[in-house]
Design a protein around this motif. Sequence first.
Motif, PDB file in Angstrom:
ATOM      1  N   TYR A   1       1.198  -1.405  -0.100  1.00  0.00           N
ATOM      2  CA  TYR A   1      -0.388   0.095   0.003  1.00  0.00           C
ATOM      3  C   TYR A   1       1.319   1.277  -0.035  1.00  0.00           C
ATOM      4  O   TYR A   1       0.618   2.033  -0.679  1.00  0.00           O
ATOM      5  CB  TYR A   1      -1.378  -0.221   0.984  1.00  0.00           C
ATOM      6  CG  TYR A   1      -2.021  -0.708   1.056  1.00  0.00           C
ATOM      7  CD1 TYR A   1      -2.721  -1.650   0.031  1.00  0.00           C
ATOM      8  CD2 TYR A   1      -1.838  -2.074   2.109  1.00  0.00           C
ATOM      9  CE1 TYR A   1      -3.679  -2.463  -0.079  1.00  0.00           C
ATOM     10  CE2 TYR A   1      -2.663  -2.979   2.282  1.00  0.00           C
ATOM     11  CZ  TYR A   1      -3.158  -3.064   0.793  1.00  0.00           C
ATOM     12  OH  TYR A   1      -4.277  -4.323   1.017  1.00  0.00           O
ATOM     13  N   GLU A   2       1.960   1.642   0.626  1.00  0.00           N
ATOM     14  CA  GLU A   2       2.566   2.223   0.675  1.00  0.00           C
ATOM     15  C   GLU A   2       3.636   2.335  -0.003  1.00  0.00           C
ATOM     16  O   GLU A   2       3.323   3.689  -0.660  1.00  0.00           O
ATOM     17  CB  GLU A   2       3.825   1.652   1.669  1.00  0.00           C
ATOM     18  CG  GLU A   2       4.626   3.310   2.186  1.00  0.00           C
ATOM     19  CD  GLU A   2       5.871   3.123   3.088  1.00  0.00           C
ATOM     20  OE1 GLU A   2       6.926   4.424   3.854  1.00  0.00           O
ATOM     21  OE2 GLU A   2       5.951   2.350   3.727  1.00  0.00           O
ATOM     22  N   LEU A   3       4.108   1.557  -0.837  1.00  0.00           N
ATOM     23  CA  LEU A   3       4.682   1.544  -2.194  1.00  0.00           C
ATOM     24  C   LEU A   3       3.443   2.379  -3.457  1.00  0.00           C
ATOM     25  O   LEU A   3       3.751   3.163  -4.162  1.00  0.00           O
ATOM     26  CB  LEU A   3       4.907   0.548  -3.032  1.00  0.00           C
ATOM     27  CG  LEU A   3       6.638  -0.152  -2.467  1.00  0.00           C
ATOM     28  CD1 LEU A   3       6.296  -1.686  -2.616  1.00  0.00           C
ATOM     29  CD2 LEU A   3       7.767   0.222  -3.141  1.00  0.00           C
ATOM     30  N   LEU A   4       2.427   1.542  -3.612  1.00  0.00           N
ATOM     31  CA  LEU A   4       1.131   2.050  -4.115  1.00  0.00           C
ATOM     32  C   LEU A   4       0.812   3.795  -4.351  1.00  0.00           C
ATOM     33  O   LEU A   4       0.571   4.567  -4.990  1.00  0.00           O
ATOM     34  CB  LEU A   4       0.161   1.598  -4.472  1.00  0.00           C
ATOM     35  CG  LEU A   4       0.251  -0.013  -4.701  1.00  0.00           C
ATOM     36  CD1 LEU A   4      -1.302  -0.608  -4.856  1.00  0.00           C
ATOM     37  CD2 LEU A   4       0.557   0.121  -6.607  1.00  0.00           C
ATOM     38  N   ALA A   5       0.636   4.126  -2.432  1.00  0.00           N
ATOM     39  CA  ALA A   5       0.870   5.789  -2.479  1.00  0.00           C
ATOM     40  C   ALA A   5       1.671   6.292  -3.246  1.00  0.00           C
ATOM     41  O   ALA A   5       1.116   7.502  -3.582  1.00  0.00           O
ATOM     42  CB  ALA A   5       0.276   5.673  -1.411  1.00  0.00           C
ATOM     43  N   PHE A   6       2.602   6.287  -2.786  1.00  0.00           N
ATOM     44  CA  PHE A   6       3.725   6.898  -3.696  1.00  0.00           C
ATOM     45  C   PHE A   6       3.950   7.576  -5.168  1.00  0.00           C
ATOM     46  O   PHE A   6       4.355   8.306  -5.379  1.00  0.00           O
ATOM     47  CB  PHE A   6       5.031   6.090  -3.716  1.00  0.00           C
ATOM     48  CG  PHE A   6       6.006   6.013  -2.208  1.00  0.00           C
ATOM     49  CD1 PHE A   6       5.227   6.833  -1.119  1.00  0.00           C
ATOM     50  CD2 PHE A   6       6.565   5.342  -2.308  1.00  0.00           C
ATOM     51  CE1 PHE A   6       5.352   6.133   0.664  1.00  0.00           C
ATOM     52  CE2 PHE A   6       6.772   4.768  -0.448  1.00  0.00           C
ATOM     53  CZ  PHE A   6       7.006   5.142   0.457  1.00  0.00           C
ATOM     54  N   LEU A   7       2.691   6.180  -5.956  1.00  0.00           N
ATOM     55  CA  LEU A   7       2.560   6.692  -6.743  1.00  0.00           C
ATOM     56  C   LEU A   7       0.996   7.402  -6.727  1.00  0.00           C
ATOM     57  O   LEU A   7       0.391   7.389  -8.777  1.00  0.00           O
ATOM     58  CB  LEU A   7       2.606   5.666  -7.832  1.00  0.00           C
ATOM     59  CG  LEU A   7       3.625   4.071  -7.962  1.00  0.00           C
ATOM     60  CD1 LEU A   7       3.323   3.272  -8.434  1.00  0.00           C
ATOM     61  CD2 LEU A   7       5.247   5.219  -8.396  1.00  0.00           C
TER      62      LEU A   7
END
Length: 198
Positions: free
Chosen positions: A100-106
């Motif tokens: 979720y953190e990786l997707l939030a960055f995008l």
Amino acid sequence: ARKFTDKSGEWEVMDLAAYGLVQEDAPVTTAEARQAYLNTVIGKLAAADVNTATAAKSVIILKALGVDPQKLTTADGKALDAVAILKNLPASQDVYTAPYELLAFLQGDYGFSADRIAGLVRVLQENQSETGTYGYTYNGTYFDDLDTTAAVIAGLAPYAQMQEDSFGVKADAQAVIDKAVNALSAKQGSDGSLNQNP
């Protein structure tokens, strides 16, 4: 999906928002349920004990709803920035939050550091089982958590597909995905079902 239109839980709101992005006449969350979700998430973000998982998921869901996560307002009129909150929280150290953190960055041009992204990919690499799944051990027996395995694939896919390896993680992200996809394929029956347990 129509039975979820009056639900304000984060997953129901996210599901309908995502559905609306791919289906023109998809049912939408009611105005009341949408506002209830916004009230809840703003309250969680404003709390002193807000955690990385809450902040990351909120950025994703708010963007899907068409709400700028950097321009929120609390009930008492204070400005609130979910992206800044996420940046100031420690990076995820678990496989349940890292995707979720990786997707939030995008979700926008938010300026997250390549080191933080590489660290999240490393967490997913180091915690992947030999077979390629993610899971947990209970009473000495390992159990696959296929939902988490699928979430890891979704979280890493945009990084593996980037034209330019802006964060230096493309090959590592692809390696984790390949291993996870092979694991899921091995667990899939001829009827399409997945066997979660050993």
